[in-house]
Design a protein around this motif. Sequence first.
Motif, mmCIF file in Angstrom:
data_model
loop_
_atom_site.group_PDB
_atom_site.id
_atom_site.type_symbol
_atom_site.label_atom_id
_atom_site.label_comp_id
_atom_site.label_asym_id
_atom_site.label_seq_id
_atom_site.Cartn_x
_atom_site.Cartn_y
_atom_site.Cartn_z
ATOM 1 N N ASP A 87 -5.582 -6.310 -0.437
ATOM 2 C CA ASP A 87 -4.261 -6.638 -0.981
ATOM 3 C C ASP A 87 -3.838 -8.010 -0.438
ATOM 4 O OD1 ASP A 87 -1.548 -6.883 -1.576
ATOM 5 O OD2 ASP A 87 -1.224 -4.720 -1.487
ATOM 6 N N LEU A 88 -3.842 -9.017 -1.309
ATOM 7 C CA LEU A 88 -3.561 -10.385 -0.862
ATOM 8 C C LEU A 88 -2.122 -10.559 -0.395
ATOM 9 C CD1 LEU A 88 -5.536 -12.422 -3.550
ATOM 10 C CD2 LEU A 88 -6.241 -11.807 -1.225
ATOM 11 N N ARG A 89 -1.200 -9.821 -0.998
ATOM 12 C CA ARG A 89 0.199 -9.942 -0.575
ATOM 13 C C ARG A 89 0.364 -9.466 0.866
ATOM 14 N NH1 ARG A 89 2.605 -6.449 -5.330
ATOM 15 N NH2 ARG A 89 0.695 -5.350 -4.719
ATOM 16 N N LYS A 90 -0.284 -8.335 1.191
ATOM 17 C CA LYS A 90 -0.203 -7.832 2.561
ATOM 18 C C LYS A 90 -0.975 -8.738 3.519
ATOM 19 C CE LYS A 90 2.156 -4.074 1.751
ATOM 20 N NZ LYS A 90 1.527 -2.745 1.815
ATOM 21 N N LEU A 91 -2.059 -9.349 3.014
ATOM 22 C CA LEU A 91 -2.860 -10.220 3.864
ATOM 23 C C LEU A 91 -2.035 -11.411 4.355
ATOM 24 C CD1 LEU A 91 -5.699 -10.591 5.043
ATOM 25 C CD2 LEU A 91 -6.271 -11.947 3.009
ATOM 26 N N ARG A 92 -1.141 -11.908 3.491
ATOM 27 C CA ARG A 92 -0.274 -13.016 3.897
ATOM 28 C C ARG A 92 0.652 -12.614 5.049
ATOM 29 N NH1 ARG A 92 0.498 -13.310 -1.883
ATOM 30 N NH2 ARG A 92 -0.900 -14.879 -2.787
ATOM 31 N N GLU A 93 0.889 -11.315 5.149
ATOM 32 C CA GLU A 93 1.736 -10.808 6.233
ATOM 33 C C GLU A 93 0.912 -10.438 7.462
ATOM 34 O OE1 GLU A 93 3.783 -7.528 4.541
ATOM 35 O OE2 GLU A 93 4.632 -8.702 2.886
ATOM 36 N N GLY A 94 -0.404 -10.676 7.380
ATOM 37 C CA GLY A 94 -1.273 -10.380 8.522
ATOM 38 C C GLY A 94 -1.833 -8.972 8.526
ATOM 39 N N LEU A 95 -1.688 -8.234 7.414
ATOM 40 C CA LEU A 95 -2.203 -6.866 7.325
ATOM 41 C C LEU A 95 -3.397 -6.828 6.377
ATOM 42 C CD1 LEU A 95 1.146 -4.851 7.020
ATOM 43 C CD2 LEU A 95 -0.279 -5.141 9.060
ATOM 44 N N VAL A 96 -4.498 -6.226 6.837
ATOM 45 C CA VAL A 96 -5.681 -6.083 5.983
ATOM 46 C C VAL A 96 -5.636 -4.687 5.361
ATOM 47 C CG1 VAL A 96 -8.196 -6.138 5.862
ATOM 48 C CG2 VAL A 96 -7.000 -7.618 7.483
ATOM 49 N N GLU A 97 -5.087 -4.599 4.148
ATOM 50 C CA GLU A 97 -4.976 -3.330 3.441
ATOM 51 C C GLU A 97 -5.714 -3.426 2.111
ATOM 52 O OE1 GLU A 97 -1.204 -1.543 3.154
ATOM 53 O OE2 GLU A 97 -0.793 -1.664 5.312
ATOM 54 N N THR A 98 -6.164 -2.277 1.626
ATOM 55 C CA THR A 98 -7.009 -2.227 0.438
ATOM 56 C C THR A 98 -6.258 -1.606 -0.734
ATOM 57 O OG1 THR A 98 -8.957 -1.949 1.848
ATOM 58 C CG2 THR A 98 -9.217 -1.404 -0.479
ATOM 59 N N PRO A 105 -11.981 5.775 -3.198
ATOM 60 C CA PRO A 105 -11.101 6.557 -2.322
ATOM 61 C C PRO A 105 -10.109 7.452 -3.052
ATOM 62 C CG PRO A 105 -11.308 4.315 -1.502
ATOM 63 C CD PRO A 105 -11.934 4.330 -2.865
ATOM 64 N N GLU A 106 -9.855 7.202 -4.342
ATOM 65 C CA GLU A 106 -8.894 8.023 -5.086
ATOM 66 C C GLU A 106 -9.564 8.927 -6.113
ATOM 67 O OE1 GLU A 106 -5.535 5.946 -6.598
ATOM 68 O OE2 GLU A 106 -5.206 4.802 -4.761
ATOM 69 N N ALA A 107 -10.891 9.023 -6.066
ATOM 70 C CA ALA A 107 -11.629 9.836 -7.046
ATOM 71 C C ALA A 107 -11.770 11.276 -6.568
ATOM 72 C CB ALA A 107 -13.013 9.232 -7.283
ATOM 73 N N GLU A 108 -11.767 12.194 -7.542
ATOM 74 C CA GLU A 108 -12.033 13.604 -7.235
ATOM 75 C C GLU A 108 -13.520 13.929 -7.369
ATOM 76 O OE1 GLU A 108 -7.540 14.322 -8.068
ATOM 77 O OE2 GLU A 108 -8.995 13.598 -9.503
ATOM 78 N N VAL A 109 -14.190 13.263 -8.280
ATOM 79 C CA VAL A 109 -15.647 13.394 -8.439
ATOM 80 C C VAL A 109 -16.220 11.980 -8.466
ATOM 81 C CG1 VAL A 109 -17.538 14.262 -9.877
ATOM 82 C CG2 VAL A 109 -15.378 15.525 -9.771
ATOM 83 N N ALA A 110 -17.273 11.744 -7.697
ATOM 84 C CA ALA A 110 -17.860 10.406 -7.626
ATOM 85 C C ALA A 110 -19.371 10.481 -7.819
ATOM 86 C CB ALA A 110 -17.543 9.749 -6.284
ATOM 87 N N PHE A 111 -19.916 9.440 -8.444
ATOM 88 C CA PHE A 111 -21.360 9.317 -8.629
ATOM 89 C C PHE A 111 -21.782 7.925 -8.201
ATOM 90 C CE2 PHE A 111 -24.950 8.223 -11.616
ATOM 91 C CZ PHE A 111 -25.905 8.921 -10.908
ATOM 92 N N LEU A 112 -22.675 7.853 -7.233
ATOM 93 C CA LEU A 112 -23.180 6.581 -6.726
ATOM 94 C C LEU A 112 -24.674 6.512 -7.005
ATOM 95 C CD1 LEU A 112 -21.284 6.403 -3.316
ATOM 96 C CD2 LEU A 112 -20.701 5.245 -5.467
ATOM 97 N N ASP A 113 -25.039 5.711 -7.997
ATOM 98 C CA ASP A 113 -26.447 5.554 -8.354
ATOM 99 C C ASP A 113 -27.103 4.567 -7.395
ATOM 100 O OD1 ASP A 113 -28.760 5.998 -9.707
ATOM 101 O OD2 ASP A 113 -28.106 5.114 -11.605
ATOM 102 N N ARG A 136 -11.132 4.592 5.680
ATOM 103 C CA ARG A 136 -10.629 3.685 6.724
ATOM 104 C C ARG A 136 -11.179 2.291 6.468
ATOM 105 N NH1 ARG A 136 -12.521 8.142 9.568
ATOM 106 N NH2 ARG A 136 -10.933 9.409 10.621
ATOM 107 N N ARG A 137 -10.287 1.341 6.352
ATOM 108 C CA ARG A 137 -10.710 -0.048 6.199
ATOM 109 C C ARG A 137 -9.540 -0.943 6.583
ATOM 110 N NH1 ARG A 137 -12.195 -3.158 0.635
ATOM 111 N NH2 ARG A 137 -13.304 -4.951 1.507
ATOM 112 N N GLY A 138 -9.725 -1.753 7.615
ATOM 113 C CA GLY A 138 -8.628 -2.582 8.097
ATOM 114 C C GLY A 138 -7.467 -1.712 8.553
ATOM 115 N N HIS A 139 -6.283 -1.992 8.023
ATOM 116 C CA HIS A 139 -5.099 -1.207 8.361
ATOM 117 C C HIS A 139 -4.915 0.000 7.442
ATOM 118 C CE1 HIS A 139 -4.164 -5.144 10.248
ATOM 119 N NE2 HIS A 139 -3.531 -4.411 11.146
ATOM 120 N N THR A 140 -5.829 0.178 6.484
ATOM 121 C CA THR A 140 -5.680 1.262 5.507
ATOM 122 C C THR A 140 -6.267 2.564 6.055
ATOM 123 O OG1 THR A 140 -5.828 -0.303 3.670
ATOM 124 C CG2 THR A 140 -6.202 2.020 3.163
#
Length: 378
Positions: A87-98, A105-113, A136-140
């Motif tokens: 999130d670039l807006r949060k990054l300007r505030e010094g927070l690394v959020e996704t 991260p928001e999926a109920e069913v996932a497929f990774l080929d 978990r990633r940065g501040h997220t």
Amino acid sequence: MAFSFDESCSRVREALADAGRGLVEREAMVEVVTLCAVAGEHLLVIGPPGTAKSEAVRRTARALGGSYFEYLLGRFTEPSEVFGPVDLRKLREGLVETETAGMLPEAEVAFLDEVFLGSTAILNTLLGVLNERVFRRGHTRLACPLRVCVGASNALPEDEALAAFADRFLARIFVEPVPDPRLEELLAGGAALALEGETRTASLEALDVLARAAREADLTRVRPHLAQALRLLRGAGLALSDRRMVKTQRLVAAAAVLAGRRAPDGGDLWPLVYAVPTQAGQALAREVLRDVLARSENPALAAAALEASAGPLARAQRLIHAARGVLAARPGDAEGEALAAWRLKLEGVVREVDAGFAPEALPEDLRALREEVRAALP
């Protein structure tokens, strides 16, 4: 809308039947994805390219409902392509959020080929999602609604670091190209897939009812049989890790509730085969556990139970399911090529029943169905 246990079983079975229609030799895969979703575990699918792995997962995801995420990983895939951009807006505030909207991260069913081609950064982040359902990633820090993640690859990894990651996928299923005798079905099924409309959806609410029943299932009666099966595997040199052995109970409980039973019994031990990590190991497990798995059956997961156990009751369930489908598809015209083809299919069912079972060993429900099929033939 709240569903009862029986209503949830019925909805999931109907959705599974829709999802597997036209997927020749992939019915078991559709069923094992659902088994893992109810158990809250993950599945690894191993097979060559072009064997309908992704199509089977997509159709199962549509049948189960909820949000779906799919991605083909490569050596140069960036974490943002899977988990979302910073999130670039949060990054300007010094927070690394996704920004995770629409991503894994928001999926109920996932497929990774090609899951093992992911970078170290992707796989390390995935471990938290798979094990703890936490991103978990940065501040997220985000709780993930993931029911099941299906990973696919052409082969099992040889690298020890990747093998440790692969161990987070409790169930394994190995797929091969469709055999020669079923090529006509493959061609017809492939053509039908392109013309199909909407399939039935079980809804996540129904799935969650079954998942809760599986978590609450009483395994007291089946636990000694499971322990003995694990001892037999150890004696044959197929030692599973303590973590894997404990987690197989979840697959056994899920198999029972999908069959409409709140307490597993000896007929629900067949998922143990899918917990054996290698294809050669699974083949050996079927031999070692032949007597243990002879009682295997599951009306909702007939193909998966049959593939795991090759037991007589599982074979009977598959034949009954196939015969019911043929009987229901009787053409309307009194004569003609369609009716002749339909009769040939019915005759094939009778031949398969007679070839697979001695008359004195024929299960009662299969015996009754055989008579019904014979009566339908002129």
